[in-house]
Scaffold this motif. Sequence first.
Motif, mmCIF file in Angstrom:
data_model
loop_
_atom_site.group_PDB
_atom_site.id
_atom_site.type_symbol
_atom_site.label_atom_id
_atom_site.label_comp_id
_atom_site.label_asym_id
_atom_site.label_seq_id
_atom_site.Cartn_x
_atom_site.Cartn_y
_atom_site.Cartn_z
ATOM 1 N N LEU A 1 4.473 -3.706 8.668
ATOM 2 C CA LEU A 1 4.674 -4.253 7.326
ATOM 3 C C LEU A 1 5.281 -3.229 6.373
ATOM 4 O O LEU A 1 5.905 -3.591 5.374
ATOM 5 N N ASP A 2 5.088 -1.954 6.679
ATOM 6 C CA ASP A 2 5.596 -0.884 5.820
ATOM 7 C C ASP A 2 6.988 -0.411 6.235
ATOM 8 O O ASP A 2 7.557 0.504 5.638
ATOM 9 N N SER A 3 7.561 -1.043 7.248
ATOM 10 C CA SER A 3 8.844 -0.592 7.783
ATOM 11 C C SER A 3 10.009 -1.161 6.973
ATOM 12 O O SER A 3 9.839 -2.050 6.137
ATOM 13 N N ASP A 4 11.194 -0.633 7.260
ATOM 14 C CA ASP A 4 12.407 -1.088 6.574
ATOM 15 C C ASP A 4 13.235 -2.035 7.443
ATOM 16 O O ASP A 4 14.405 -2.291 7.124
ATOM 17 N N LYS B 1 -3.435 -0.242 12.360
ATOM 18 C CA LYS B 1 -2.332 0.725 12.310
ATOM 19 C C LYS B 1 -1.009 0.068 12.682
ATOM 20 O O LYS B 1 0.025 0.313 12.049
ATOM 21 N N LYS B 2 -1.018 -0.748 13.735
ATOM 22 C CA LYS B 2 0.221 -1.395 14.177
ATOM 23 C C LYS B 2 0.718 -2.397 13.138
ATOM 24 O O LYS B 2 1.921 -2.467 12.845
ATOM 25 N N VAL B 3 -0.209 -3.193 12.599
ATOM 26 C CA VAL B 3 0.177 -4.186 11.600
ATOM 27 C C VAL B 3 0.735 -3.503 10.357
ATOM 28 O O VAL B 3 1.814 -3.844 9.867
ATOM 29 N N GLU C 1 -3.688 -2.151 -0.261
ATOM 30 C CA GLU C 1 -3.056 -2.657 -1.483
ATOM 31 C C GLU C 1 -1.587 -2.240 -1.545
ATOM 32 O O GLU C 1 -0.711 -3.048 -1.884
ATOM 33 N N ARG C 2 -1.302 -0.990 -1.182
ATOM 34 C CA ARG C 2 0.085 -0.516 -1.208
ATOM 35 C C ARG C 2 0.935 -1.285 -0.203
ATOM 36 O O ARG C 2 2.066 -1.701 -0.502
ATOM 37 N N ILE C 3 0.372 -1.519 0.992
ATOM 38 C CA ILE C 3 1.124 -2.217 2.038
ATOM 39 C C ILE C 3 1.430 -3.651 1.614
ATOM 40 O O ILE C 3 2.564 -4.133 1.740
ATOM 41 N N PHE C 4 0.420 -4.355 1.098
ATOM 42 C CA PHE C 4 0.625 -5.747 0.738
ATOM 43 C C PHE C 4 1.518 -5.888 -0.494
ATOM 44 O O PHE C 4 2.277 -6.853 -0.610
ATOM 45 N N ASN C 5 1.451 -4.924 -1.414
ATOM 46 C CA ASN C 5 2.365 -4.942 -2.559
ATOM 47 C C ASN C 5 3.803 -4.769 -2.090
ATOM 48 O O ASN C 5 4.715 -5.422 -2.595
#
Length: 205
Positions: A76-79, A70-72, A128-132
């Motif tokens: 990674l999904d932040s701006d 969750k933390k990672v 997949e969404r996060i890494f993309n």
Amino acid sequence: MVKRYSTSDVSERILDAARELFITKGYDGTSIRDIASASGANVAHIKYYFQSKSNLFEIIFDEAFEILIKKVFSTLDSDMPFFELVESWINIYYELLPEYPQIPMFVLNAINHSPDALMEKISKHNPERIFNRLNERFEAEAAKGTIKNMPFVDFGLNVLSLCVFPFIFKGLALQIANKSNADYVEILEGHKKYVIDFVFSGLKI
């Protein structure tokens, strides 16, 4: 008079004691009797609520792994600015893994023996969404000329290797260098700064 505990109280005390013992003594160095003694329960309680030491450890691992993922993924999904994001990503491992040092070895074991179960845990978070998204951020920075143009997969593997291997190596390092657990934690804090500088120097043009 014998003190009576509720079911939740007993099971929580067992979980708390087991978590602490697995951190300080490792899985192999912790026995069911150690957990029973530290929790003020007995072996029968542990077998009744958790069946076995391995099941108890898996519950604790799932809890820790969920926190880590969750933390990672949240980072990674932040701006946040790109280099700030990378530094935050590295910090997560060096902040969380000292609390749950068994995670890397458990993940390696899961990869070798039950990769489907591990993938199921990860897939709940839409990796997949996060890494993309991170790949897009990476390519955008390269296009702006702020970082070198390199394969994103190579970069990601480098970060994971630099952050996770010191915790995999910990047991051997303590013996070779004759250091205490507290000494190693202090060493890792200094090493974290080196890793951040090393990753940044590899990224910047």
